[in-house]
Motif scaffolding. Structure first.
Motif, PDB file in Angstrom:
ATOM      1  N   GLU A 229     -42.895  70.694 -41.807  1.00  0.00           N
ATOM      2  CA  GLU A 229     -42.328  69.396 -41.920  1.00  0.00           C
ATOM      3  C   GLU A 229     -41.618  69.481 -43.436  1.00  0.00           C
ATOM      4  N   ARG A 230     -41.873  70.542 -44.155  1.00  0.00           N
ATOM      5  CA  ARG A 230     -41.356  70.723 -45.355  1.00  0.00           C
ATOM      6  C   ARG A 230     -40.045  71.106 -45.376  1.00  0.00           C
ATOM      7  N   HIS A 264     -37.098  77.560 -37.560  1.00  0.00           N
ATOM      8  CA  HIS A 264     -37.923  76.324 -38.384  1.00  0.00           C
ATOM      9  C   HIS A 264     -37.672  74.755 -37.704  1.00  0.00           C
ATOM     10  N   GLU A 265     -36.507  74.822 -37.027  1.00  0.00           N
ATOM     11  CA  GLU A 265     -36.344  73.629 -36.354  1.00  0.00           C
ATOM     12  C   GLU A 265     -37.055  73.629 -34.966  1.00  0.00           C
ATOM     13  N   GLN A 266     -37.356  74.686 -34.439  1.00  0.00           N
ATOM     14  CA  GLN A 266     -38.115  74.753 -33.099  1.00  0.00           C
ATOM     15  C   GLN A 266     -39.566  74.250 -33.714  1.00  0.00           C
ATOM     16  N   LEU A 267     -40.006  74.750 -34.703  1.00  0.00           N
ATOM     17  CA  LEU A 267     -41.401  74.299 -34.990  1.00  0.00           C
ATOM     18  C   LEU A 267     -41.463  72.839 -35.308  1.00  0.00           C
ATOM     19  N   ARG A 268     -40.234  72.213 -35.995  1.00  0.00           N
ATOM     20  CA  ARG A 268     -40.204  70.859 -36.135  1.00  0.00           C
ATOM     21  C   ARG A 268     -40.152  69.907 -35.004  1.00  0.00           C
ATOM     22  N   LEU A 269     -39.533  70.562 -33.802  1.00  0.00           N
ATOM     23  CA  LEU A 269     -39.391  70.032 -32.559  1.00  0.00           C
ATOM     24  C   LEU A 269     -40.855  69.957 -31.851  1.00  0.00           C
ATOM     25  N   ALA A 270     -41.392  70.965 -31.943  1.00  0.00           N
ATOM     26  CA  ALA A 270     -42.929  71.010 -31.320  1.00  0.00           C
ATOM     27  C   ALA A 270     -43.545  70.173 -31.936  1.00  0.00           C
ATOM     28  N   ARG A 273     -42.837  66.576 -30.870  1.00  0.00           N
ATOM     29  CA  ARG A 273     -43.236  66.382 -29.382  1.00  0.00           C
ATOM     30  C   ARG A 273     -44.598  65.996 -29.174  1.00  0.00           C
ATOM     31  N   GLN A 274     -45.523  66.674 -30.204  1.00  0.00           N
ATOM     32  CA  GLN A 274     -46.783  66.490 -30.218  1.00  0.00           C
ATOM     33  C   GLN A 274     -47.153  64.975 -30.794  1.00  0.00           C
ATOM     34  N   ARG A 275     -46.525  64.544 -31.663  1.00  0.00           N
ATOM     35  CA  ARG A 275     -46.576  63.283 -32.225  1.00  0.00           C
ATOM     36  C   ARG A 275     -46.167  62.213 -31.096  1.00  0.00           C
ATOM     37  N   GLU A 280     -47.096  58.090 -30.785  1.00  0.00           N
ATOM     38  CA  GLU A 280     -46.182  57.564 -32.049  1.00  0.00           C
ATOM     39  C   GLU A 280     -44.674  57.144 -31.657  1.00  0.00           C
ATOM     40  N   GLY A 281     -44.256  56.365 -32.265  1.00  0.00           N
ATOM     41  CA  GLY A 281     -42.952  56.117 -32.255  1.00  0.00           C
ATOM     42  C   GLY A 281     -41.761  56.981 -32.449  1.00  0.00           C
ATOM     43  N   THR A 282     -40.543  56.998 -32.141  1.00  0.00           N
ATOM     44  CA  THR A 282     -39.766  57.968 -32.262  1.00  0.00           C
ATOM     45  C   THR A 282     -39.328  58.331 -33.950  1.00  0.00           C
ATOM     46  N   GLU A 283     -39.179  57.234 -34.302  1.00  0.00           N
ATOM     47  CA  GLU A 283     -38.843  57.209 -35.866  1.00  0.00           C
ATOM     48  C   GLU A 283     -40.235  57.871 -36.579  1.00  0.00           C
ATOM     49  N   LYS A 284     -41.270  57.387 -36.206  1.00  0.00           N
ATOM     50  CA  LYS A 284     -42.424  57.872 -37.085  1.00  0.00           C
ATOM     51  C   LYS A 284     -42.670  59.513 -36.915  1.00  0.00           C
ATOM     52  N   ALA A 285     -42.285  59.643 -35.554  1.00  0.00           N
ATOM     53  CA  ALA A 285     -42.523  61.339 -35.315  1.00  0.00           C
ATOM     54  C   ALA A 285     -41.616  61.932 -35.750  1.00  0.00           C
ATOM     55  N   ALA A 286     -40.363  61.536 -35.900  1.00  0.00           N
ATOM     56  CA  ALA A 286     -39.249  62.338 -36.476  1.00  0.00           C
ATOM     57  C   ALA A 286     -39.690  62.610 -38.143  1.00  0.00           C
ATOM     58  N   LEU A 287     -39.966  61.659 -38.638  1.00  0.00           N
ATOM     59  CA  LEU A 287     -40.257  61.694 -40.170  1.00  0.00           C
ATOM     60  C   LEU A 287     -41.572  62.562 -40.280  1.00  0.00           C
ATOM     61  N   ALA A 288     -42.543  62.386 -39.553  1.00  0.00           N
ATOM     62  CA  ALA A 288     -43.826  63.327 -39.694  1.00  0.00           C
ATOM     63  C   ALA A 288     -43.431  64.762 -39.365  1.00  0.00           C
ATOM     64  N   ALA A 289     -42.246  64.960 -38.822  1.00  0.00           N
ATOM     65  CA  ALA A 289     -42.047  66.464 -38.454  1.00  0.00           C
ATOM     66  C   ALA A 289     -41.079  67.019 -39.275  1.00  0.00           C
ATOM     67  N   GLY A 290     -40.453  65.887 -40.269  1.00  0.00           N
ATOM     68  CA  GLY A 290     -39.714  66.870 -41.287  1.00  0.00           C
ATOM     69  C   GLY A 290     -38.132  66.168 -40.961  1.00  0.00           C
ATOM     70  N   PHE A 291     -37.748  65.684 -40.065  1.00  0.00           N
ATOM     71  CA  PHE A 291     -36.491  65.385 -39.699  1.00  0.00           C
ATOM     72  C   PHE A 291     -36.192  63.927 -40.415  1.00  0.00           C
ATOM     73  N   SER A 292     -35.042  63.927 -41.063  1.00  0.00           N
ATOM     74  CA  SER A 292     -34.515  62.657 -41.754  1.00  0.00           C
ATOM     75  C   SER A 292     -34.538  61.225 -41.082  1.00  0.00           C
ATOM     76  N   SER A 293     -34.414  61.277 -39.633  1.00  0.00           N
ATOM     77  CA  SER A 293     -34.429  60.193 -38.844  1.00  0.00           C
ATOM     78  C   SER A 293     -34.584  60.496 -37.526  1.00  0.00           C
ATOM     79  N   SER A 294     -34.725  59.379 -36.549  1.00  0.00           N
ATOM     80  CA  SER A 294     -34.837  59.417 -35.108  1.00  0.00           C
ATOM     81  C   SER A 294     -33.710  59.984 -34.595  1.00  0.00           C
TER      82      SER A 294
END
Length: 306
Positions: A229-230, A264-270, A273-275, A280-294
């Protein structure tokens, strides 16, 4: 609590069918407790080595056990011995617990034939060594045999192909019971890589792209997996693994066929998806994985689905 693992050991057993999975599971630390059992206390193996001090066949196995049935050097005769017949009757008594998935049956190589003779592979997707496929079909005509497969898992019953595939199956079990990080650490310790059967889903990014021996790439992958997520920059990653950014980019392209950014992006996507699977909601899962938004998460998903 350690998972109890029972190795059913018969005369003529293939040495690597025991030692391969046993060494693999042992390297997982305290996760597994290994025991060796059989109808007689001492047996010769395929290499002439003798395995002694075998415990007798227990009346029952505790729930959660792994029961490993290794293959033998000559399945045309070794499964007709008095010891094999005794083992067959013992396996038949365990059938209810195996079918209820209280016990996971793990057949290595021709060990599937003994399981089939014990009535444990009725209607089960399974495999074995390519040279004894016909014997497996004869032992259990209702079995759904998958040829050219490394290993197959169906309804809590695992079967594998020849010899070294037992190591692959053991890694698969470590992955399932202990998680990908432990399985990956064991594979690296053994200087091998993951292979999957044709029936398995595609390996997740946590385990993909590890079939190489380049230390700089391994250090990079370990770094990114620890904190996917970093917001890593290529220059910082390269500095952490002691190579130039240009050289690291070239190594990833040469050995993995993808860029550091894509990995790195594939790790974030994985992770996302786990979240999502956890509710978890899409926005929260996105932020937890390091994406700026859903929205950025959806764009990344689209890129890898194209």
């Amino acid at each position: 609590m350690a998972v109890p693992v029972w190795f059913l050991t018969l005369p003529g057993v293939m040495t690597l069918d025991i030692t391969g999975p046993a060494e693999t599971l042992q390297l997982a630390g305290d996760a597994f407790s290994l025991r060796y059992i059989g109808p007689q206390e001492s047996v010769p193996t395929s290499t002439g080595m003798t395995i002694g001090q075998l415990a007798p066949l227990p009346e029952n196995l505790p729930d959660g056990s792994l029961l490993v049935v290794p293959g033998v050097a000559d399945s045309s005769v070794a499964f007709d011995t008095p010891q094999a017949i005794a083992a067959q009757h013992w396996l038949m008594r365990l059938q209810p617990a195996i079918y209820a998935r209280q016990i996971t049956l793990v057949c290595i190589c021709s060990g599937a034939i003994l399981a089939a003779r014990s009535g444990l592979l009725r209607g089960i997707h399974c495999t074995t060594h390519h040279e004894v496929i016909h014997r497996l079909k004869s032992a259990e005509p209702t079995a759904i045999i998958k040829e050219n497969r490394i290993f197959v898992e169906d309804r809590g019953i695992c079967t594998s192909a020849g010899i070294t595939a037992g190591i692959d199956l053991a890694l698969h079990l470590i992955h399932r019971l202990c998680g990908p990080q432990t399985a990956l650490a064991v594979a690296r310790e053994m200087v091998i890589w993951f292979r999957r059967s044709g029936d398995d889903p595609q390996l997740s990014p946590w385990l993909r792209y590890r079939n190489h021996l380049n230390p700089a790439i391994h250090r990079t992958q370990d770094l990114l997996i620890a904190r996917p997520e970093r917001d890593w920059s290529l220059e910082e990653i390269a500095g952490r693994v002691h190579v130039s950014a240009r050289h690291l980019t070239r190594l990833f392209r040469q050995h993995l066929g993808i860029s550091v950014r894509d990995y790195h992006e594939q790790l974030r996507l994985a992770l996302a998806r786990q979240r999502l699977q956890q509710g978890e909601g899409t926005e929260k899962a996105a932020l937890a994985a390091g994406f700026s938004s859903s929205r950025q998460l959806r764009r990344a998903l689209q890129r890898w689905q194209e």
